[in-house]
Write an enzyme that holds these catalytic residues in place. Structure first.
Site, PDB file in Angstrom:
ATOM      1  N   THR A  87       0.855  -1.200   0.000  1.00  0.00           N
ATOM      2  CA  THR A  87       0.000   0.000   0.000  1.00  0.00           C
ATOM      3  C   THR A  87       0.886   1.244   0.000  1.00  0.00           C
ATOM      4  O   THR A  87       0.643   2.200  -0.745  1.00  0.00           O
ATOM      5  CB  THR A  87      -0.921  -0.019   1.248  1.00  0.00           C
ATOM      6  OG1 THR A  87      -1.776  -1.153   1.141  1.00  0.00           O
ATOM      7  CG2 THR A  87      -1.752   1.246   1.349  1.00  0.00           C
ATOM      8  N   ASN A 166      -6.223  -9.730  -7.570  1.00  0.00           N
ATOM      9  CA  ASN A 166      -6.387 -10.479  -6.332  1.00  0.00           C
ATOM     10  C   ASN A 166      -7.717 -11.217  -6.239  1.00  0.00           C
ATOM     11  O   ASN A 166      -7.839 -12.183  -5.501  1.00  0.00           O
ATOM     12  CB  ASN A 166      -6.233  -9.544  -5.119  1.00  0.00           C
ATOM     13  CG  ASN A 166      -6.909  -8.216  -5.311  1.00  0.00           C
ATOM     14  OD1 ASN A 166      -6.729  -7.543  -6.330  1.00  0.00           O
ATOM     15  ND2 ASN A 166      -7.691  -7.800  -4.352  1.00  0.00           N
ATOM     16  N   GLN A 194       0.125  -9.869  -5.984  1.00  0.00           N
ATOM     17  CA  GLN A 194      -0.445 -11.225  -6.003  1.00  0.00           C
ATOM     18  C   GLN A 194       0.375 -12.186  -6.850  1.00  0.00           C
ATOM     19  O   GLN A 194       0.191 -13.397  -6.782  1.00  0.00           O
ATOM     20  CB  GLN A 194      -1.885 -11.183  -6.538  1.00  0.00           C
ATOM     21  CG  GLN A 194      -2.865 -10.563  -5.577  1.00  0.00           C
ATOM     22  CD  GLN A 194      -3.033 -11.358  -4.291  1.00  0.00           C
ATOM     23  OE1 GLN A 194      -2.690 -12.555  -4.218  1.00  0.00           O
ATOM     24  NE2 GLN A 194      -3.542 -10.703  -3.256  1.00  0.00           N
ATOM     25  N   ALA A 215       5.518  -8.910   1.225  1.00  0.00           N
ATOM     26  CA  ALA A 215       6.044 -10.209   1.676  1.00  0.00           C
ATOM     27  C   ALA A 215       4.964 -11.173   2.149  1.00  0.00           C
ATOM     28  O   ALA A 215       5.092 -12.381   1.994  1.00  0.00           O
ATOM     29  CB  ALA A 215       7.051  -9.993   2.811  1.00  0.00           C
ATOM     30  N   THR A 252      13.895   4.100  10.325  1.00  0.00           N
ATOM     31  CA  THR A 252      14.774   2.959  10.591  1.00  0.00           C
ATOM     32  C   THR A 252      14.166   1.694   9.984  1.00  0.00           C
ATOM     33  O   THR A 252      12.997   1.400  10.192  1.00  0.00           O
ATOM     34  CB  THR A 252      14.946   2.776  12.112  1.00  0.00           C
ATOM     35  OG1 THR A 252      15.463   4.005  12.630  1.00  0.00           O
ATOM     36  CG2 THR A 252      15.911   1.647  12.437  1.00  0.00           C
ATOM     37  N   CYS A 341      -9.388  -6.217   1.971  1.00  0.00           N
ATOM     38  CA  CYS A 341      -9.520  -4.817   2.355  1.00  0.00           C
ATOM     39  C   CYS A 341     -10.949  -4.332   2.274  1.00  0.00           C
ATOM     40  O   CYS A 341     -11.266  -3.268   2.750  1.00  0.00           O
ATOM     41  CB  CYS A 341      -8.640  -3.946   1.483  1.00  0.00           C
ATOM     42  SG  CYS A 341      -6.967  -4.491   1.549  1.00  0.00           S
TER      43      CYS A 341
HETATM   44  N1  PLP Z   1      -2.142  -4.918  -4.082  1.00  0.00           N
HETATM   45  C1  PLP Z   1      -2.788  -6.098  -4.145  1.00  0.00           C
HETATM   46  C2  PLP Z   1      -3.143  -6.661  -5.480  1.00  0.00           C
HETATM   47  C3  PLP Z   1      -3.128  -6.785  -2.983  1.00  0.00           C
HETATM   48  O1  PLP Z   1      -3.783  -7.944  -3.062  1.00  0.00           O
HETATM   49  C4  PLP Z   1      -2.770  -6.214  -1.740  1.00  0.00           C
HETATM   50  C5  PLP Z   1      -3.134  -6.890  -0.481  1.00  0.00           C
HETATM   51  O2  PLP Z   1      -4.209  -7.412  -0.310  1.00  0.00           O
HETATM   52  C6  PLP Z   1      -2.099  -4.985  -1.721  1.00  0.00           C
HETATM   53  C7  PLP Z   1      -1.805  -4.376  -2.910  1.00  0.00           C
HETATM   54  C8  PLP Z   1      -1.713  -4.329  -0.427  1.00  0.00           C
HETATM   55  O3  PLP Z   1      -0.653  -4.993   0.160  1.00  0.00           O
HETATM   56  P1  PLP Z   1      -0.219  -4.662   1.665  1.00  0.00           P
HETATM   57  O4  PLP Z   1      -1.074  -5.505   2.534  1.00  0.00           O
HETATM   58  O5  PLP Z   1       1.219  -5.035   1.747  1.00  0.00           O
HETATM   59  O6  PLP Z   1      -0.423  -3.210   1.865  1.00  0.00           O
END
Ligand code: PLP
Length: 519
Positions: A87, A166, A194, A215, A252, A341
């Site tokens: 994100t 996703n 993904q 990760a 950091t 999300c």
């Molecule tokens: N982009 C995609 C396609 C995702 O599936 C996700 C997580 O669900 C993200 C971005 C966000 O990743 P993070 O949880 O590391 O912020």
């Protein structure tokens, strides 16, 4: 312990299988990653910016991890920075590239199926004057390249297109996307979150300028992301502060998480080799689900080269996903209705809508995402639970959408509202009017006070615990049990007017039955 209480706990925590089929939401930590991280937590506590030995050792381990990540994505280590999550990576690129080009150039072309970390950042940039155009996708989510060509012009400074989605698993032709962008001098950001660990990644071969990674989607830790920035591409830091990450990302470094990310990438080849096995299980699951529900619709691309090996988006016409997910959860199976999300919200998934599903069809769709630990038994178990549900061999719990909870329901004389929220939530938020509060971990102590002839409307903060208690009540002979989908949280947001007007009115705190009474 009283038998009744034990039985209730058994219902609540279901001493049966646990099958995790939501690997696109997140993955469990691999034992290799865990041991590397444990070692790092103990031995690499030094600040990597410090010059003395402990600091240097942390910096060295971190650079090793950077190499491991860059190797897997085919980049140079100098082109990879670590962030707190994907994100952040997406935010950093979108905001910094917009600041670099706008108002000289004004337009970003994106797709309607991006992750919220892209979509909502673009929505913010729109408020700052940036023009954002979405390129349509086909019914499987492929970006329509001819449409992309029409939209990318000399005003366009960035094309934003995720590598793999996703929710449906659709994979885009990034080389073709980059070619179109380049014809007009536009840069390219691709969200590869993904894809990492599921399909090969080669940022150099695709020619993209920026790519984001996380990760926790490949058995690494949560709270650590990476960002590929092609040598020479414009970038200004999102966070200002120290000079960490070559001055590109202050703060950091989270050394143990970075080492965990590197360790996860060390296992990427193994994961890629496992993909064929996962694909075979996916095929089996689709076939079995089609046998038990022949009119089900697979929204993920059929062509295997165009879809992630682990992802299935499937619509069961006439079957609300909330109910299905409730029973799956009750039987210990984790799947999702959309991206992690957006769960907790009642709105249909934007991805499913973009590929042409109606609101109703989106509410009848679940996402199943397999992982490296998924077994053939898991697939059979999942199929059996779905079959039992579709053939009415499981108790039926009605699911009430937050938008449907109106005054008619709240003040219905034939509805008994049962509040199973934990005490801390009750302190923070007033409950539904006419609620009856019970201790959520001792519902068996109140059973005799619940009217069997009425509909019992059960609610908790997020709709999860209440589903389990709903199924428990069904098992105890209550005929009409309804669960508030998304819980009080969703209802408060969806019907803030009713919340303001009625919340907290006429609440009864039930007292548990005496032990004699229960027996
Ligand atoms: N982009 C995609 C396609 C995702 O599936 C996700 C997580 O669900 C993200 C971005 C966000 O990743 P993070 O949880 O590391 O912020």
């Amino acid at each position: 312990m009283e038998i009744q209480y034990f039985e209730f706990l058994k219902h609540l925590f279901r001493f049966n299988r646990h099958v995790y089929l939501d690997n696109n939401a997140t993955t469990p930590l691999s034992s290799h990653v865990q041991s590397k991280m444990n070692h790092a937590l103990k031995h690499h506590f030094g600040n990597p910016s410090s010059f003395y030995g402990a600091g240097r050792r942390s910096a060295e381990a971190m650079e090793q991890a950077r190499k491991q990540v860059s190797q897997v994505i085919h980049a140079d280590p100098s082109e990879v920075i670590f962030t707190a999550c994907a994100t952040e990576s997406n935010n950093a690129v979108l905001k910094s590239v917009a600041a670099h080009f706008y108002p000289r150039k004004k337009k970003i072309v994106s797709t309607p199926i991006e992750h919220p970390s892209v979509l909502n950042t673009l929505a913010y940039l729109k408020t700052q004057g940036v023009i954002v155009e979405n390129c349509p996708v086909d019914h499987q989510g492929h970006v329509l390249l001819a449409e992309l060509e029409k939209r990318v012009d000399d005003e366009t400074f960035l094309v934003c297109c995720m590598l793999a989605n996703n929710e449906t698993g659709v994979i885009q032709d990034l080389k073709a996307v980059t070619k179109i962008a380049r014809q007009h001098g536009a840069l390219v950001l691709t969200d590869c979150v993904q894809a990492l660990g599921k399909i090969p990644i080669d940022v150099h071969a695709w020619g993209v300028d920026y790519a984001s990674f996380s990760a926790h989607k490949l058995y690494g830790p949560k709270g650590i992301g990476a960002l590929y920035i092609k040598e020479g591409s414009p970038f200004t830091p999102l966070l200002h502060g120290g000079h960490q990450e070559s001055g590109m990302r202050a703060g950091t470094e989270s050394v143990h998480n970075i080492i965990g990310f590197g360790a996860a990438c060390e296992e990427a080849d193994k994961l890629l080799a496992h993909a064929e096995q996962t694909r075979a299980l996916k095929r089996q699951l689709i076939q079995q689900l089609k046998e038990i529900k022949p009119d089900c619709i697979i929204n993920s691309p059929e062509a295997e080269s165009e879809c992630l090996p682990n992802t299935i988006s499937i619509t069961f016409p006439g079957v609300e996903n909330a109910g299905l997910m409730g029973i799956l959860d009750y039987r210990g199976i984790a799947v999702s209705a959309g991206s992690a999300c957006s769960t907790g919200e009642d709105a249909p998934s934007h991805v499913l809508k973009a590929i042409g599903l109606s609101d109703q069809a989106a509410r009848e769709t679940i996402r199943i995402s397999l992982g490296q630990h998924t077994s053939a038994q898991d697939i059979r178990y999942m199929t059996r639970v779905v079959k039992d549900y579709l053939e009415d061999r499981t108790p039926f719990v009605n699911m009430l959408a937050p938008a449907q909870l109106n005054e008619n329901v709240l003040f219905d004389k034939n509805t008994f509202i049962l509040d199973v929220r934990p005490p801390d939530d009750r302190k923070r938020f007033k409950g539904l009017p006419n609620s009856h509060e019970v201790d959520p971990l001792r519902v068996e102590k109140y059973i005799r006070q619940l009217p069997k002839e009425k509909q019992i409307l059960v609610y908790c903060p997020g709709g999860g615990l209440s589903v389990m208690i709903s199924y428990y009540l069904k098992a105890k002979g209550f005929k009409r049990v309804t669960n508030l989908r998304g819980g009080l949280d969703s209802w408060r947001k969806r019907r803030s007017d009713l919340y303001q007007k009625y919340a907290g009115q006429n609440v009864t705190v039930l007292q548990p039955d005496s032990a004699e009474g229960v027996r």
